[in-house]
Design an enzyme around this catalytic site. Sequence first.
Site, PDB file in Angstrom:
ATOM      1  N   VAL A 675       0.564  -1.254  -0.156  1.00 50.48           N
ATOM      2  CA  VAL A 675      -0.028   0.026   0.047  1.00 50.48           C
ATOM      3  C   VAL A 675       0.914   1.043  -0.058  1.00 50.48           C
ATOM      4  CG1 VAL A 675      -1.809   1.361   1.306  1.00 50.48           C
ATOM      5  CG2 VAL A 675      -1.862  -1.060   1.205  1.00 50.48           C
ATOM      6  N   CYS A 676       0.705   1.991  -0.954  1.00 49.10           N
ATOM      7  CA  CYS A 676       1.545   3.169  -1.415  1.00 49.10           C
ATOM      8  C   CYS A 676       0.728   4.473  -0.764  1.00 49.10           C
ATOM      9  CB  CYS A 676       2.184   3.185  -2.525  1.00 49.10           C
ATOM     10  SG  CYS A 676       3.542   4.118  -2.840  1.00 49.10           S
TER      11      CYS A 676
END
Length: 838
Positions: A675-676
């Site tokens: 998850v960025c």
Amino acid sequence: MDVFLSDFDSYSESSSSDDQEDDEFMYGGQASCILSNLQETIGKIDDFLLFERKYVHGDIVFSVEDQISQMGKVMNIEMVVELENLNEKKLKDINSNNLQRIRSISTGEFVVLGPWVGKADHIMDSITVLFDDGIKCEYTMMGMEMGKLLPISPDIVDDYPYYPGQRVKAVNSTRSKSTHWFCGSQNEKQDEGTVCTVDAGLVHVTWLGCALFGSESLPVPPSLQNSKDLTPFSCFHHSNWQIGDWCVLPKIEHMGFQEIFVVAKMKCKVDVLWQDGSESCGLDSSSLGPVNTVDAHDFWPHQFVLEKGTSDDQQDKKWGVVKAVDAIEKTVKVKWECGTEETVSAYELLEHPDYSYSQGDLVLRLHKGQKFENVEDTSKCSTNIYLDNIGIVIGFMNGNVEVKWAAGFTSKVAPHDIFRVEKPESISATPLLNNDTIELNHEKSRHDSHLPDARDKDLSDSDDEEKDCLKTLYDSTTFNVPRAAIGFLSNVAMNLFGFPLYTSLSATSQHVLDNKSVTSFDNGKDNQELVETSSEMKLKEAEEFEDDSFLPTGKNVNEIKQFDMVNDCSNHHFVDSPGKGSISSQVKKCWLKKVQQEWNILANDLPETIYVRVFEERMDLIKAGIVGVPGTPYHNCLFFFDIFLPEDYPHEPPMVHYNSGGLRVNPNLYESGRVCLSLLNTWTGSGTETWNPNSSTVLQVLLSLQALVLNQKPYFNEAGYDQQVGSAEGEKNSCSYNENAFLMSCKSMLFILRNPPKQFEALVEEHFSKNCMHILMACKAYLEGIPVGCAFESQYLESEGQKSNSTGFKLMLSKLVPKLVEAFTAKGYDCGEYSKTG
């Protein structure tokens, strides 16, 4: 200039009219000269600025007259140049095919030695000098030899410290291994002479591959090679010239030496193959523009593609060759390997991973069953026997690959008869990541090897992913969130865009989060005190800080709890985090206190579309389920995340893993589960974008994922793509991305229905039983032309001028709808009239 200054001084000191007249006469001429020189300089600048845009084979371009309808690929280039020698003599309208490099081998060129092929990285020149007394000598310019030959003429030729016709002086001309005297007797005094020839001497080679297949591994040749032992080969050399390059014309000499020229101007004619299969020849380069972004679902004639289909467990997938593409409607005409032709959706194709050839690729010929025997020392073998097995791709035709072989001839081969050694280092456009090319078994292996406790390693292993992750967060549509989140989201929007969120956020809870109530953690005694505890002792410690108010109350027992404490965290992604959260671990009191506060916030302030599960035996683990909000391509889809609270929490942000099912639904959510997000410190950010130990919470992370990641136009989440907002290219790409995002959401629904996450089985059951009709109604609306994201339940939201969906999207969706109906029916959900058509 000195004269000008002295005259100016005398003019200032004298006030006589005679002096002024003399000075005016002098300065009049000086000014005229300066003006003339200035005009000449400006003319040269104008000439320089009138250069044409340079393209290379394989570049993706658009027509300046029509930038939207389709793109093209540069297939051939014809170039005419203007040359200028050292004396500023000009030669005009020279065909670039007549030009030659000064050296026989150039940096970056492919070279062959026996069965080995490599790339020339660094070249040491071999210089032949004719001295004034008639002696001719050859130098190999390496090591100490560099100081034995000093230039007398100006060093004005870039990349060539020595060039034909240059005057040089030999210093300490003693006989050495790298110096060879051709004639005459060596003179001990320093000699002056003229450079006759410049060629490659020793070449430093990076070896790329070997043309021997089916034999035992052979030792790699030394990287330093004599140029006489190497066979250079290249393609498109006539189109690789740039302004400022030095060259020679074979038949032109000056005073008995080969004369050199610099490329001063160039004019290019370009042949373009368009997506619809048409060709345009002889186009001016000024009539074309470069394409900066290529979608994963943009294809080209002659490209080899693989059928992706609608199922994740397909084994034997068809492959074929693209005949034509409708870029607007996202449809592709494909000739399959079996010989049949079919028009399919671009969303059900991907580039064939084994046949992804491009012009300029280095390839080796595969010989089925052929073996090379009695090859003990390949460096002593003749290179000629291997030259017809090493080549470069120059084109495509009728499902075959056209290859120019190092032996000098050209032939057409089947794509499975060659092997690509190396992809070009520079690409003409930045492709978007394909959204579902990762197989589920590969996904599992990546998850198994994940080390959640090593944040730095996790980040270093994801450098490629970080290049295209979230840079700016985009706006989202109206959805239900608690009042506690309004200030957080408004601050993020104000920091990013300079204005708060324009959408109204309706509250669903009477509990308002007061940031001031969140304890500020310092380095006091509480941080230093450690308590040895078991699972029961953890709960006892927690009771000392808080009561049981975090448990949800006042709801119907038959309803799905938004916040709940559960057992069995065995399937949690971070369950095996070493040294963190075991039953007998040492836990800081402040950590326990913060976790209890997080639980209170989550229990009281969760919006209706977010669900959280915590674990009695592992307080450091959290599971969350998020419902996609209306107005986005993610509406009615479920997204599940595993969250880990490290022992330094909240001084260190939580770690979040997305349960992707092997699908890429968003630029910030990877197939690997990464998850960025700036709030998680997995991407750069500042201010309210980043984690704040004193005020940031898990709830803020969940709200960011729902509102700012899974938003209305996720395409602009890509790093740098925010600059395309409002542009025709950006909006076109955004619509295409939304179409694919919804298709991926449908595939994600199918995956979740088959594999409901533990602790959320009831949520999956209730959500899809209540919303299956709404999902199918939305699919029907999209098939009828309602833009993606604008159909929700029985309402149609405002489309903001978005055009109708593409035919390719409708084709793919029409194949997914029956699978959704089948999956819903298998679960016992009432699909009404859709059950008959499914």
